[in-house]
Motif scaffolding. Structure first.
Motif, PDB file in Angstrom:
ATOM      1  N   ASP A   8       6.693  12.738  -8.652  1.00  0.00           N
ATOM      2  CA  ASP A   8       6.889  12.572  -7.215  1.00  0.00           C
ATOM      3  C   ASP A   8       7.462  13.827  -6.559  1.00  0.00           C
ATOM      4  OD1 ASP A   8       5.932  10.044  -7.490  1.00  0.00           O
ATOM      5  OD2 ASP A   8       7.879   9.040  -7.382  1.00  0.00           O
ATOM      6  N   ARG A  15       2.782  18.846  -1.114  1.00  0.00           N
ATOM      7  CA  ARG A  15       2.341  18.314   0.181  1.00  0.00           C
ATOM      8  C   ARG A  15       3.016  19.055   1.332  1.00  0.00           C
ATOM      9  NH1 ARG A  15       3.786  13.514  -0.594  1.00  0.00           N
ATOM     10  NH2 ARG A  15       1.822  12.725  -1.444  1.00  0.00           N
ATOM     11  N   SER A 129      -2.694  11.215  -5.679  1.00  0.00           N
ATOM     12  CA  SER A 129      -2.043  11.962  -4.600  1.00  0.00           C
ATOM     13  C   SER A 129      -2.568  13.391  -4.528  1.00  0.00           C
ATOM     14  CB  SER A 129      -0.526  11.980  -4.811  1.00  0.00           C
ATOM     15  OG  SER A 129       0.006  10.678  -4.739  1.00  0.00           O
TER      16      SER A 129
END
Length: 340
Positions: A8, A15, A129
């Motif tokens: 994560d 991102r 992701s």
């Protein structure tokens, strides 16, 4: 409860870096688009700001690519570990004879199917992701590349128009040289004051016209220099965008094959586990990856050779230095983690 590896933090960093890079690309394109307009005031361009913006955008793109590349490699390494752990469920000697550090380390311990499955689920969540980032990045990069290229073409056309004006002015000024030389020679050989006065007046008019043309040329040169400097600045950005698009294609191609490998391995682990693994609710993105895999009749077909091709493209595009590495140097030492 099995604690799986979490990506994560790395995903969030990538991102954020991508968001910053997209903002940088948009700002650079907006600036270039404004300067590309025919009525744009070239003397008002702040070149240090333009150069700093492009350098920062290129640096942000490089940072995101570095983070994305690291994630692809980390996920691949985790998958290789899970594959070796899975094989050790049936063959305790699997990996023991491997000369690399990874094989020796795995050979010293046994992982349970629940742990292997949990790591693969985590890898698939991160893969989903990262795949979304690749799609968003490619759309943004292709759009930015096309816009930047179109703006750059207009800037080049403006410079070419000024080039034509400069050449025309120079041609007209050069055309006056023989006439000026002729009038100057005629003045010295004139036999009467009237003729001499007329020749001197024409000589003065021609030299004044020539001086005016030279002044027009000097006035055009700063605009040409400004446009050329813009071209030099943004040609670098266009080239970087093109290279980044190719890098994304290579990373996305590898990730797609690696996702297939993870799903196939997860299915093998869950189907072979005794007792059966408890069912868990998967994240929507992971469930979507598995559903797409199951709906594709060719999923998993010839996986090893397709992965080898994707890995080769990935290495050639993003890690070409590894291709020239001597075999002896390629072996990981006891103190370092191997790269996959």
């Amino acid at each position: 409860m099995v604690k799986a590896h979490s990506f994560d933090g790395e995903i969030d960093k990538a991102r954020a870096a991508l968001d910053d890079a997209i903002k940088g690309m948009d700002a650079a394109n907006a600036g270039l688009g404004s300067n590309a307009k025919g009525n744009g005031r070239l003397e008002a361009i702040n070149f240090p700001v333009e150069e700093a913006l492009v350098r920062e955008t290129i640096a942000l793109l490089g940072r995101w690519k570095t983070l994305a590349l690291s994630l692809v490699k980390q996920l691949d390494s985790l998958t290789a570990t899970a594959d070796l752990q899975h094989r050790r469920l049936f063959d305790e000697k699997a990996g023991i004879d491997t000369s690399g550090l990874l094989g020796r380390r795995i050979g010293q311990s046994h992982a349970k199917p629940t742990s292997i499955a949990a790591d693969l689920e985590a890898a698939l969540a991160a893969s989903a992701s990262l795949d979304a980032q690749f799609k968003a990045a490619r759309l943004a990069l292709v759009r930015s590349f096309r816009d930047c290229e179109a703006h750059l073409v207009r800037v080049i056309e403006r410079r070419q128009h000024i080039d034509f004006e400069i050449e025309e002015v120079q041609r007209r000024a050069d055309g006056l040289i023989p006439r000026i030389f002729d009038r100057r020679s005629s003045i010295s050989s004139a036999h009467d004051a009237g003729s001499r006065s007329e020749l001197e007046a024409e000589y003065s008019r021609l030299t004044a016209e020539q001086n005016d043309l030279h002044e027009q040329e000097r006035a055009l040169q700063p605009g040409r220099a400004a446009l050329q400097r813009l071209i030099d600045i943004y040609e670098e950005l266009v080239n970087v965008l093109n290279v980044q698009i190719a890098a994304i294609n290579a990373m996305a191609g590898k990730l797609a094959i690696d996702i297939e490998q993870r799903i196939a391995l997860l299915k093998a682990v869950t189907s072979e586990a005794v007792p059966p693994l408890p069912s868990t609710e998967r994240p929507t993105a992971v469930a979507a990856l598995i559903a797409a895999f199951e709906a594709n009749v060719l999923a998993g077909h010839d996986l090893a050779s397709r992965k080898a091709r994707a890995d080769d493209i990935f290495t050639r595009r993003l890690e070409p230095h590894l291709l020239a590495m001597p075999a002896a140097d390629a072996e990981p030492s006891e103190e370092t983690e191997p790269e996959t």
